[in-house]
Scaffold this motif. Sequence first.
Motif, PDB file in Angstrom:
ATOM      1  N   SER A   1       0.845  -1.194   0.000  1.00 15.23           N
ATOM      2  CA  SER A   1       0.000   0.000   0.000  1.00 15.23           C
ATOM      3  C   SER A   1       0.888   1.255   0.000  1.00 15.23           C
ATOM      4  CB  SER A   1      -0.879  -0.063   1.253  1.00 15.23           C
ATOM      5  OG  SER A   1      -1.618   1.111   1.390  1.00 15.23           O
ATOM      6  N   TRP A   2       0.364   2.338  -0.593  1.00 19.07           N
ATOM      7  CA  TRP A   2       1.085   3.609  -0.563  1.00 19.07           C
ATOM      8  C   TRP A   2       0.644   4.414   0.656  1.00 19.07           C
ATOM      9  CZ3 TRP A   2       4.924   4.334  -3.998  1.00 19.07           C
ATOM     10  CH2 TRP A   2       4.898   3.576  -5.169  1.00 19.07           C
ATOM     11  N   HIS A   3       1.575   5.119   1.238  1.00 16.55           N
ATOM     12  CA  HIS A   3       1.271   5.982   2.384  1.00 16.55           C
ATOM     13  C   HIS A   3       1.807   7.383   2.106  1.00 16.55           C
ATOM     14  CE1 HIS A   3       0.345   2.379   4.724  1.00 16.55           C
ATOM     15  NE2 HIS A   3       1.478   1.877   4.272  1.00 16.55           N
ATOM     16  N   MET A   4       1.167   8.358   2.722  1.00 18.91           N
ATOM     17  CA  MET A   4       1.641   9.736   2.588  1.00 18.91           C
ATOM     18  C   MET A   4       1.544  10.421   3.949  1.00 18.91           C
ATOM     19  SD  MET A   4      -0.111  12.903   0.500  1.00 18.91           S
ATOM     20  CE  MET A   4       0.147  12.357  -1.174  1.00 18.91           C
ATOM     21  N   VAL A   5       2.618  11.074   4.370  1.00 23.99           N
ATOM     22  CA  VAL A   5       2.525  11.938   5.554  1.00 23.99           C
ATOM     23  C   VAL A   5       2.548  13.384   5.079  1.00 23.99           C
ATOM     24  CG1 VAL A   5       3.347  10.498   7.471  1.00 23.99           C
ATOM     25  CG2 VAL A   5       5.015  11.536   5.916  1.00 23.99           C
ATOM     26  N   ILE A   6       1.789  14.228   5.768  1.00 28.82           N
ATOM     27  CA  ILE A   6       1.714  15.653   5.431  1.00 28.82           C
ATOM     28  C   ILE A   6       1.915  16.451   6.722  1.00 28.82           C
ATOM     29  CG2 ILE A   6       0.200  17.496   4.527  1.00 28.82           C
ATOM     30  CD1 ILE A   6      -1.228  15.411   2.862  1.00 28.82           C
ATOM     31  N   GLY A   7       2.689  17.513   6.646  1.00 23.82           N
ATOM     32  CA  GLY A   7       2.906  18.392   7.793  1.00 23.82           C
ATOM     33  C   GLY A   7       1.711  19.320   7.941  1.00 23.82           C
ATOM     34  N   ALA A   8       1.232  19.491   9.179  1.00 21.08           N
ATOM     35  CA  ALA A   8      -0.042  20.203   9.328  1.00 21.08           C
ATOM     36  C   ALA A   8      -0.145  20.953  10.647  1.00 21.08           C
ATOM     37  CB  ALA A   8      -1.200  19.210   9.196  1.00 21.08           C
ATOM     38  N   GLN A   9      -1.230  21.738  10.694  1.00 18.44           N
ATOM     39  CA  GLN A   9      -1.567  22.499  11.887  1.00 18.44           C
ATOM     40  C   GLN A   9      -3.067  22.278  12.130  1.00 18.44           C
ATOM     41  OE1 GLN A   9      -1.942  26.920  11.520  1.00 18.44           O
ATOM     42  NE2 GLN A   9      -0.454  26.930  13.189  1.00 18.44           N
ATOM     43  N   THR A  10      -3.418  21.851  13.347  1.00 17.23           N
ATOM     44  CA  THR A  10      -4.844  21.639  13.631  1.00 17.23           C
ATOM     45  C   THR A  10      -5.516  23.003  13.809  1.00 17.23           C
ATOM     46  OG1 THR A  10      -4.504  21.613  16.006  1.00 17.23           O
ATOM     47  CG2 THR A  10      -4.335  19.484  14.882  1.00 17.23           C
ATOM     48  N   GLU A  11      -6.866  22.990  13.786  1.00 15.65           N
ATOM     49  CA  GLU A  11      -7.573  24.269  13.935  1.00 15.65           C
ATOM     50  C   GLU A  11      -7.262  24.930  15.266  1.00 15.65           C
ATOM     51  OE1 GLU A  11     -11.546  23.342  12.714  1.00 15.65           O
ATOM     52  OE2 GLU A  11     -11.173  24.257  10.750  1.00 15.65           O
ATOM     53  N   ASP A  12      -6.907  24.134  16.299  1.00 14.24           N
ATOM     54  CA  ASP A  12      -6.496  24.794  17.546  1.00 14.24           C
ATOM     55  C   ASP A  12      -4.985  25.019  17.609  1.00 14.24           C
ATOM     56  OD1 ASP A  12      -6.187  22.173  17.837  1.00 14.24           O
ATOM     57  OD2 ASP A  12      -7.587  21.913  19.513  1.00 14.24           O
TER      58      ASP A  12
END
Length: 457
Positions: free
Chosen positions: A169-180
């Motif tokens: 399976s392919w996986h992807m991680v993404i850098g993020a900021q939650t709404e809080d």
Amino acid sequence: MKETVMKNEAKEEIARWGNTVKQDPYYPAYHIAPPVGLLNDPNGFIHWNGTYHLFYQWMPFHTGHGAKFWAHLTSGNLVDWEFHGPALAPDRWYDRSGCYSGSAVEQDGELVLFYTGNVKNAEGERESYQCKVRSPDGVTFEKLGVSIELPEGFTPHFRDPKVWKAGGSWHMVIGAQTEDKEGCVVLYDSPDLESWQYRGILASGLGYMWECPDFFHMEGDVLLFSPQGLEEQGADYRNMYQSGYIIGDFDTGFRTEDFRELDHGFEFYAPQTMEDDFGRRIMIGWMGMPDGGEEYFPTHDFHWIHQMTLPRELIQKGDLLVQKPLVEMEELRTRKVAGGSQEKWKGKIPASSEILLQNIEGDVDIELFRYITLRCNNGKAVLTRPAMDGSGEEWRARTLESPLTEIRAFVDHSSLEIFINGGETVFSSRIFPEKEENSGIINGDLSLTVWELRRQT
Ligand code: FRU
């Protein structure tokens, strides 16, 4: 059409300023640096069909940030690089404020890139899209449009996809900021690189935003990322932003208390890794720091700014990732300019050189170019240099992982990378000594070798 025009404009900048850039005595001999303009994160690092490919964030038109291109380079040996110009230009509605960072994988013999399309509207509001590109030949790059839109629960600070394949399976991680406003890494899965399923947050905490995540398996599972918003704590987290890793478990999780910084120098950010055909996990980083004094670098005058680090092999040793200079780097050695054992050594260090100190007993004191010092004393290493803004001196420090035996340093005109004890502790920094200054002073019970290193071809 627009794409061709923009790429041509980028090439014209090289034609206009390329010679000026190369005339800068601070321009590196064997590190990757932009032919003109600004370089930041490494992108799309991959060993594909026996060739190493590297892309980077590139602003060809000035030495500041903005609507980034992807520049493209290839190499057969990770030492000598060929520059191929812009691979991606910010020419679509979904990436018009920048083709931001991303990664490369191979599928059915083709190169597939994922990057973040950054859009800023007239009100300064941001949108972000995860986009896909295919390249059948590594020469032409066809944009395939948006693969992933912003999911609920996150701000548009959602970027830098890193893709890999595991267990069919392919996986992807993404850098993020939650709404809080909490930094995190989110996970997506795909059976075919076409349809993507959101799987949730893989790890979170530590500051307000995580950039440039990476994931790979060593003895444990490693989650690497660049968190923003960490408070300085003694010798830790002294740069504007950090880059580091957590060794954990993909299934059971990653604990933020296990976070470790990768590099303890003044400039290191947004690294990316790949596994090469020889099974090595190789990392390269940006030897820069956003919002960390780049406006004071003297290279603006010559129309360029920033460079990459050397590529390094990662090896897990307990809960530590050791960064070993690649064996290929020995190909750069041309002539030995100093050698032997002397308790106090004073001599000339070429602007492009490698310094190897071995059989170290006790403390070591190094001063290079009357500009930067490394003092290893009682199991602690302290690096000092003049502050970029002229406000005195600044320092970085680290307690060593084991008793000091070896220091290996790579000097390249305006950079210094120091690998202590085989890369257990690393310091990467830009240096801007007086031009022509070549003095080196090394004190300690040790044996010393200095090589002059050649220019990459
Ligand atoms: C990290 C970063 C990334 C972004 C890119 C833009 O240095 O801010 O998050 O994709 O640079 O150039």
